[in-house]
Design a protein around this motif. Structure first.
Motif, short mmCIF file in Angstrom:
data_model
loop_
_atom_site.label_atom_id
_atom_site.label_comp_id
_atom_site.label_asym_id
_atom_site.label_seq_id
_atom_site.Cartn_x
_atom_site.Cartn_y
_atom_site.Cartn_z
N VAL A 1 2.71 14.40 -2.07
CA VAL A 1 1.78 15.25 -1.33
C VAL A 1 1.25 14.47 -0.14
N ASP A 2 1.44 15.02 1.05
CA ASP A 2 0.93 14.43 2.29
C ASP A 2 1.36 12.97 2.45
N CYS A 3 2.62 12.70 2.10
CA CYS A 3 3.19 11.35 2.25
C CYS A 3 2.42 10.29 1.47
N GLY A 4 1.75 10.72 0.41
CA GLY A 4 1.02 9.78 -0.43
C GLY A 4 1.93 9.14 -1.46
N LEU A 5 1.32 8.56 -2.48
CA LEU A 5 2.10 7.93 -3.54
C LEU A 5 2.82 9.00 -4.36
N PRO A 6 4.11 8.80 -4.64
CA PRO A 6 4.86 9.81 -5.39
C PRO A 6 4.44 9.86 -6.86
N MET B 1 0.83 -1.20 0.00
CA MET B 1 0.00 0.00 0.00
C MET B 1 0.86 1.25 0.00
N LEU B 2 1.86 1.28 0.94
CA LEU B 2 2.71 2.46 1.04
C LEU B 2 3.96 2.22 0.20
N ALA B 3 4.10 2.98 -0.88
CA ALA B 3 5.21 2.77 -1.78
C ALA B 3 6.23 3.87 -1.57
N TRP B 4 7.28 3.55 -0.81
CA TRP B 4 8.32 4.55 -0.55
C TRP B 4 9.52 4.19 -1.44
N ARG B 5 9.96 5.09 -2.27
CA ARG B 5 11.10 4.84 -3.12
C ARG B 5 12.04 6.03 -3.01
N PRO B 6 12.90 6.04 -1.99
CA PRO B 6 13.82 7.17 -1.82
C PRO B 6 14.69 7.32 -3.05
N LEU B 7 14.97 8.56 -3.40
CA LEU B 7 15.83 8.87 -4.53
C LEU B 7 17.27 8.96 -4.05
N LEU B 8 18.17 8.27 -4.74
CA LEU B 8 19.59 8.38 -4.42
C LEU B 8 20.12 9.55 -5.24
N TRP C 1 -7.68 3.27 -3.85
CA TRP C 1 -7.69 4.21 -4.96
C TRP C 1 -6.25 4.41 -5.45
N LEU C 2 -5.97 3.94 -6.66
CA LEU C 2 -4.66 4.10 -7.28
C LEU C 2 -4.85 4.41 -8.76
N ASP C 3 -4.08 5.38 -9.26
CA ASP C 3 -4.13 5.71 -10.69
C ASP C 3 -5.55 6.01 -11.14
N SER C 4 -6.26 6.79 -10.31
CA SER C 4 -7.60 7.30 -10.65
C SER C 4 -8.66 6.21 -10.77
N CYS C 5 -8.44 5.07 -10.12
CA CYS C 5 -9.48 4.04 -10.07
C CYS C 5 -9.24 3.17 -8.84
N LEU D 1 8.91 18.20 -3.29
CA LEU D 1 9.29 18.15 -4.70
C LEU D 1 10.79 17.88 -4.78
N ALA D 2 11.16 16.75 -5.37
CA ALA D 2 12.57 16.36 -5.49
C ALA D 2 12.98 16.42 -6.95
N ILE D 3 14.14 17.07 -7.24
CA ILE D 3 14.66 17.21 -8.59
C ILE D 3 16.02 16.54 -8.65
N THR D 4 16.18 15.62 -9.60
CA THR D 4 17.48 14.99 -9.84
C THR D 4 17.60 14.68 -11.33
N GLY D 5 18.52 15.37 -12.01
CA GLY D 5 18.69 15.15 -13.44
C GLY D 5 17.44 15.49 -14.21
N ARG D 6 16.97 14.53 -14.99
CA ARG D 6 15.76 14.75 -15.80
C ARG D 6 14.49 14.32 -15.07
#
Length: 664
Positions: free
Chosen positions: A172-177, A1-8, A508-512, A161-166
Motif C-alpha cells: 500500500v502506497d509503496c510501503g512495506l509489503p 528502511m525501504l524494503a523492496w523484494r520483487p517477486l520472481l 514504525w515497523l510491525d505495529s511498534c 496485490l501480487a499473487i504467485t502460487g500460495r
C-alpha cells in the motif's frame, strides 16, 4: 528502511490444446480494466458514472442503482483461452470515505452471467482488504484477508496485490509489503467462460463501491510493484489510468463521452469564514491580502499568496505572564478563534490560556500546573484536548490531559498520566490510531529511564500504555513521516555523566517503534523536522557540553541533518553556532523558508540574540535577522488576519514577547 523484494513470477496456464505451442490466455501487458469498462469514444456516457476531482486528482464515482454500467465480458481480454491467470498482480487507486462496520464493497468482481455466481472479487471493508475466489471443483469459496489495512480514510491510496502460487503480497502506497501464505495455491484453471467483469460492484445490484476509483489494472504474470515504487507520490502511483482521468485540460471538442463533473471544493471570498469539520477541504480567498487558504478542519492554512516576502521584524506585544514561561503552544478552537497556552513555572495560579482578541493575546483561563514545561494541543474525533508536561517531582508525579468543554467554553480535566519530570509531549496519528508520547527526563537522580508511548482506546476513550522506550534525560520528541513511513526522534540530553550521547530515531515497523538510527548529539533539547522541495531535514538544538572533566561549554554547534535516500540515513548537512540552543522553529513566508533558534545562555548571560535564518539552497541556512531575547526558551510561529507573527517565551523572566513579521 525501504524494503523492496520483487517477486520472481512465472506464468504457466492451461491451454485448450495440449498439442499446440503454449500461449498465455491474454497478452502479458497491463490490462486497464477501468478503461475497458468505461464507454468508448462514440458511445453514450454511462448515466451511473460521475467524474470527481478530489485533492487534485480525478476519479469516477458510481451513483444510483447499479445496472450493467461498468462491466464487460471476460472474453474481451482472455482472447486465446478462457482461464484467469494463475499468477498476476492488481493495481488499484482509490479514495474511500469511512466505511460503516460490517459494510462490504466490491472494487471489482468476475461473475458468471447465467448463475450470477462469483468467480473472483476484490472487496474492501473496515480496515481490511479481501480477495475472494471460487476454485473449480471445490464446494465453497476461499477468502484471502489482509487485516489492519486502512484504506477508508478519505485519502488517495494505491494498492498493489501480487499473487504467485500460495503466496500473496500486498503493498500500500509503496510501503512495506505484507505477505500471506495461503493453504492452497490460487487456482490454475479458473475458467472465465460465460463470465463478466464488473467494476465497482459484485454483479448487477450488490456491493456497490461508494468511493472514488482512479485506477484498476490487471498485470498477468508479474508483480507490478517494482514498476511503481519508489514514487514521489506513492498514494497516486500509476501504471495505467484512463485518459479521461488524467490531470490534463479537457478539450471541448475532444471525442468520447462527457461525464457529469464535480470538484469537491468551494471557494469563499471576503472576510474569514468559519473553519471546522464540515468545512474541511474548502478554500478561502482573502481578497485584501490576496491569499488562498484551505481549511484543515481546525484552521485556515495558506496555499498560495501573491509573492509575499519577509521585509523586517517589529516589536508587537509585551506579554507578561504570572511566572517564567518554558513553552508556548498556539492553536485554534473552531468557532472560538486563536488561543495560546503558556507553560509557567509557578503552580499557583499555574499556567495561562490566552485568547487572541482585538489584535493581541489576552488572558482567558488559568490552569493549576506543577512547574509546567510544555503543552501539546491535539484533536480526536473533533474533540479538542491539551496535555501538560508537569516537571515537579511530587508524589504522585502526574501530567494532565484537559478537554475543551463546549458548553462551559473552558478546558476541564480529562485524564491523568503518570510521568517522571516530564519535559515534552508529542501527539501523532498512524493509520486510524492516535498516540501520545512523553519525554520523561529523570526519576530522582536517574536519567536513564523509560519514556512512554500511549495509544488512544476508542472504546474507553482513554490513553493506555502502548510501548516504552529507553531514554537518557529525554527532553523532546518529534514525529514526522516520509512517504508511508512514520518516525519518532528523541532528544536525549544527559545520561548522568555527560551530555555527549546519542539521540535516537525510531521507525514504525510491525505495529511498534524500532531503532532506525542513532545520531551523536551534545545536550540535545529539541528536534525540528521539516521538508523543502521534496528534501527531508532534521535540525537538532544542542544546549551544552557537560562532562565529568572540564568546564561546561554553551557556545557549540547545533546541526541540520538531511535524509539521504540512497544510504537511508540522516547525514550532516550544516552546522550552525548556537548558544545553549533549546528550540528550533521552522516557518514559511510566501515561498521563503526560515529557521529561528532560541539561544538561551552563553555561560555568563541570558541576554542574547536569537537568530532568524533563511534557506538559500546550496548555501543552506544563512542569518538574516537578529532578535534580542532574554532567557529565550521557545519559539512559535502563527498567522492571523493581521499578518504573520513570532512569539518567544522566557524561562528567566515573566516577559514573553510577540514580534510581527512585516512583508512586502
Amino acid at each position: 528502511m525501504l524494503a523492496w523484494r520483487p517477486l520472481l513470477l512465472t506464468w504457466m496456464l492451461l491451454t485448450t490444446s495440449s498439442s499446440s505451442s503454449w500461449r498465455p490466455c491474454t497478452d502479458l501487458l497491463p490490462l486497464d480494466l477501468l478503461a475497458r469498462a468505461l464507454p468508448r469514444p462514440g458511445e453514450a456516457p454511462a448515466t451511473q458514472v460521475q467524474m470527481v476531482q478530489s485533492k487534485g486528482s480525478r476519479g469516477v464515482r458510481l451513483t444510483g442503482a447499479m445496472a450493467t454500467a461498468l462491466s464487460f465480458p471476460a472474453s474481451q481480454i482472455f482472447t486465446h483461452c478462457d482461464y484467469f491467470p494463475a499468477e498476476f498482480s492488481l493495481v488499484v487507486t482509490v479514495k474511500i470515505p469511512r466505511l460503516r462496520e460490517k459494510t462490504n464493497e466490491y472494487i471489482f468482481s468476475v461473475v458468471q452471467e447465467r448463475s450470477d455466481s462469483l468467480l473472483l472479487g476484490l472487496r474492501v471493508s473496515e480496515n481490511r482488504l479481501h480477495l475472494l475466489t471460487t476454485p473449480p471443483g471445490v464446494g465453497g469459496r476461499s477468502r484471502l484477508s489482509f487485516k489492519d489495512v486502512v484504506l477508508d480514510d478519505n485519502r488517495w491510496h494505491t494498492v498493489m496485490l501480487a499473487i504467485t502460487g500460495r503466496y500473496a503480497t500486498l503493498t500500500v502506497d509503496c510501503g512495506l509489503p505484507l505477505e500471506l501464505k495461503q493453504v492452497q495455491s490460487f487456482p490454475s484453471a479458473l475458467s472465465t467462460t460465460g463470465s463478466r467483469f464488473f467494476v465497482g460492484s459484485r454483479g448487477r445490484w450488490r456491493g456497490r463501491f461508494s468511493g472514488l476509483l482512479r485506477q484498476l489494472v490487471l498485470l498477468p504474470g508479474s508483480d507490478a510493484t517494482p514498476r511503481l515504487c519508489p514514487a514521489s507520490d506513492p498514494g497516486l502511483s500509476q501504471l495505467s489510468v484512463p485518459r479521461i482521468l488524467m490531470s490534463i485540460p479537457l478539450q471541448l471538442d475532444q471525442q468520447g463521452p462527457v461525464y457529469p463533473y464535480e470538484a469537491e471544493t468551494r471557494v469563499t471570498l471576503g472576510s474569514r469564514p468559519p473553519c471546522s469539520g464540515p468545512e474541511l477541504g474548502q478554500l478561502w480567498f482573502n481578497t485584501q491580502r490576496r491569499v488562498l487558504s484551505i481549511c484543515d478542519g481546525l484552521a485556515w492554512r495558506t496555499l498560495l499568496q501573491s509573492g509575499e516576502r519577509l521585509d523586517y521584524v517589529e516589536d508587537y506585544q509585551d506579554l507578561y505572564t504570572r511566572s517564567e514561561t518554558f513553552d508556548v503552544e498556539v492553536f485554534s478552537v473552531p468557532s472560538e478563534g486563536l488561543f495560546m497556552a503558556t507553560a509557567n513555572r509557578d503552580s499557583r495560579p499555574g499556567s495561562g490560556i490566552y485568547r487572541w482578541r482585538d489584535g493581541s493575546f489576552q488572558l482567558y483561563q488559568n490552569i493549576s500546573t506543577q512547574e509546567a514545561r510544555a503543552w501539546k494541543h491535539f484533536t480526536i474525533d473533533e474533540q479538542i484536548f491539551l496535555v501538560v508536561a508537569n516537571f515537579r517531582e511530587v508524589e504522585p508525579e502526574l501530567s494532565v490531559i484537559y478537554q475543551w468543554n463546549r458548553r462551559r467554553r473552558r478546558f476541564v480535566r480529562y485524564q491523568t498520566l503518570e510521568t517522571h519530570a516530564a519535559l515534552d509531549w508529542e501527539f501523532f496519528h498512524i493509520h486510524n490510531h492516535s498516540f501520545l508520547v512523553v519525554a520523561n527526563h529523570r526519576q530522582d537522580s536517574n536519567h536513564n529511564i523509560h519514556s512512554v508511548i500511549y495509544r488512544w482506546n476508542p472504546d474507553t476513550k482513554l490513553f493506555e500504555v502502548n510501548q516504552t522506550v529507553s531514554t537518557s534525560g529525554a527532553y523532546d520528541w518529534e514525529f514526522f513521516s516520509v512517504g508511508s513511513f512514520h518516525f519518532l526522534v528523541v532528544a536525549n540530553t544527559f545520561d548522568g555523566r555527560t551530555t555527549s550521547i546519542s539521540s535516537s530515531v525510531y521507525v514504525w515497523l510491525d505495529s511498534c517503534f524500532q531503532t532506525f538510527q542513532n545520531i551523536p548529539t551534545v545536550g540535545a533539547t529539541d528536534w525540528e523536522a521539516f521538508q523543502i522541495d521534496g528534501r527531508f531535514f532534521l535540525a537538532v538544538a544542542n544546549s551544552q557540553k557537560v562532562s565529568e572533566r572540564g568546564p561546561s561549554l554553551y557556545s557549540i554547534n547545533s546541526t541540520v541533518y538531511e535524509l539521504n535516500t540512497l544510504t537511508q540515513t540522516f547525514i550532516r548537512f550544516q552546522d550552525i553556532l548556537t548558544h545553549s540552543a533549546v528550540d528550533w522553529e521552522f516557518f514559511t513566508i510566501g515561498d521563503e523558508k526560515f529557521l529561528v533558534v532560541a539561544n538561551s545562555h552563553d555561560g555568563t548571560s541570558y541576554s542574547l540574540n536569537s537568530i532568524v535564518y533563511r534557506w538559500q539552497g546550496y548555501e543552506g541556512f544563512v542569518p538574516v535577522h537578529i532578535l534580542p531575547t532574554f532567557g529565550c526558551r521557545d519559539w512559535e510561529h502563527f498567522r492571523t488576519d493581521q499578518g504573520s507573527f513570532l512569539v518567544y517565551s522566557s524561562a528567566t523572566s515573566r516577559l514573553s514577547k510577540i514580534f510581527r513579521l512585516r512583508t512586502y
